[in-house]
Design a protein around this motif. Structure first.
Motif, PDB file in Angstrom:
ATOM      1  N   ARG A   8     -11.743 -26.278 -13.682  1.00  0.00           N
ATOM      2  CA  ARG A   8     -10.313 -25.983 -13.839  1.00  0.00           C
ATOM      3  C   ARG A   8      -9.759 -25.090 -12.733  1.00  0.00           C
ATOM      4  O   ARG A   8      -8.708 -25.361 -12.171  1.00  0.00           O
ATOM      5  N   CYS A  12      -6.870 -25.835  -9.867  1.00  0.00           N
ATOM      6  CA  CYS A  12      -5.646 -25.025  -9.731  1.00  0.00           C
ATOM      7  C   CYS A  12      -5.440 -24.590  -8.285  1.00  0.00           C
ATOM      8  O   CYS A  12      -4.322 -24.649  -7.761  1.00  0.00           O
ATOM      9  N   CYS A  20      -3.832 -24.872 -15.657  1.00  0.00           N
ATOM     10  CA  CYS A  20      -4.620 -24.699 -16.882  1.00  0.00           C
ATOM     11  C   CYS A  20      -4.127 -23.541 -17.747  1.00  0.00           C
ATOM     12  O   CYS A  20      -4.545 -23.389 -18.894  1.00  0.00           O
ATOM     13  N   ALA A  55      -3.269 -33.021 -14.575  1.00  0.00           N
ATOM     14  CA  ALA A  55      -3.910 -31.749 -14.885  1.00  0.00           C
ATOM     15  C   ALA A  55      -3.163 -30.972 -15.969  1.00  0.00           C
ATOM     16  O   ALA A  55      -3.770 -30.399 -16.870  1.00  0.00           O
ATOM     17  N   SER A 102      -5.489 -23.342 -24.448  1.00  0.00           N
ATOM     18  CA  SER A 102      -5.439 -24.280 -23.322  1.00  0.00           C
ATOM     19  C   SER A 102      -5.246 -25.695 -23.852  1.00  0.00           C
ATOM     20  O   SER A 102      -5.467 -25.961 -25.040  1.00  0.00           O
ATOM     21  N   ARG A 104      -7.099 -28.195 -23.164  1.00  0.00           N
ATOM     22  CA  ARG A 104      -8.423 -28.722 -23.522  1.00  0.00           C
ATOM     23  C   ARG A 104      -8.804 -28.302 -24.939  1.00  0.00           C
ATOM     24  O   ARG A 104      -9.341 -29.087 -25.720  1.00  0.00           O
TER      25      ARG A 104
END
Length: 197
Positions: A8, A12, A20, A55, A102, A104
């Motif tokens: 991640r 970035c 993220c 992303a 996040s 995720r």
């Protein structure tokens, strides 16, 4: 189910934006080792914007292409419609409502069946949430210390198109978000140009 598992912080730094949402993601972004020495082409800039979309929302190439085709059928500008469609995904709204730290984590929570939408079990991250639908954390999941910390303590500033109900551990989409209200740093036009080639 395919998921994005790339590093991640590295992503970035490459994209130049904290996609993220982690506070330490851009700490090394200005280090000499990561400074670009060459000029990026127009195609390269368009590619970066497309990669930002993937992303930010934790989606893969085929999913993004499918959403782009949907956005092309919209009456609004294609770029704005694309971001609006992605913003209304269940996993993204779980993240925006503060249930997860996040995207995720939000995706994992949804696939593990921690949420209901209008009282019905929901375990598909890509589920399209409509205006007025209520997303709730299940009763048994409210005992988790991690979920409590995210939703009750570390909740972000509320967005104008979302409503929160901390007493019932729920939130809802009150209206379709306008492009300027969505907190993502993406040049929509470049994404459209990329897919239009």
């Amino acid at each position: 189910m395919a998921t994005r598992r790339n590093p991640r912080f590295k992503e970035c730094r490459r994209l130049g934006v904290n996609v993220c949402g982690h506070p330490k993601a851009m700490n090394r972004a200005n280090a000499p080792a990561f400074k670009k020495t060459h000029k990026t082409s127009e195609y390269g800039l368009q590619l970066i914007e497309k990669q930002k979309v993937k992303a930010y929302y934790g989606i893969l190439e085929r999913q993004l292409l499918r959403y782009f085709k949907l956005a092309c059928k919209s009456k609004e500008k294609t770029g704005s419609a694309l971001i609006q469609i992605l913003e209304c995904r269940l996993d993204n709204l779980v993240y925006r409502l503060g249930f997860a730290s996040s995207i995720r984590m939000a995706r994992q929570m949804v696939t593990h069946g921690h949420f209901t939408v209008d009282g019905k079990n929901a375990h598909v991250p890509s589920l399209n949430i409509k205006v007025g639908q209520v997303i709730s954390l299940k009763e048994k999941s409210r005992k988790s210390e991690q979920f409590k910390k995210c939703f009750l303590e570390a909740n972000r500033a509320p967005l104008s198109y979302l409503s929160y109900d901390k007493d019932n551990w729920s939130g809802s989409l009150t209206l379709l978000p306008r492009r300027e209200e969505i907190p993502v740093q993406i040049n929509d036009q470049m994404v459209v140009e990329f897919f239009s080639k």
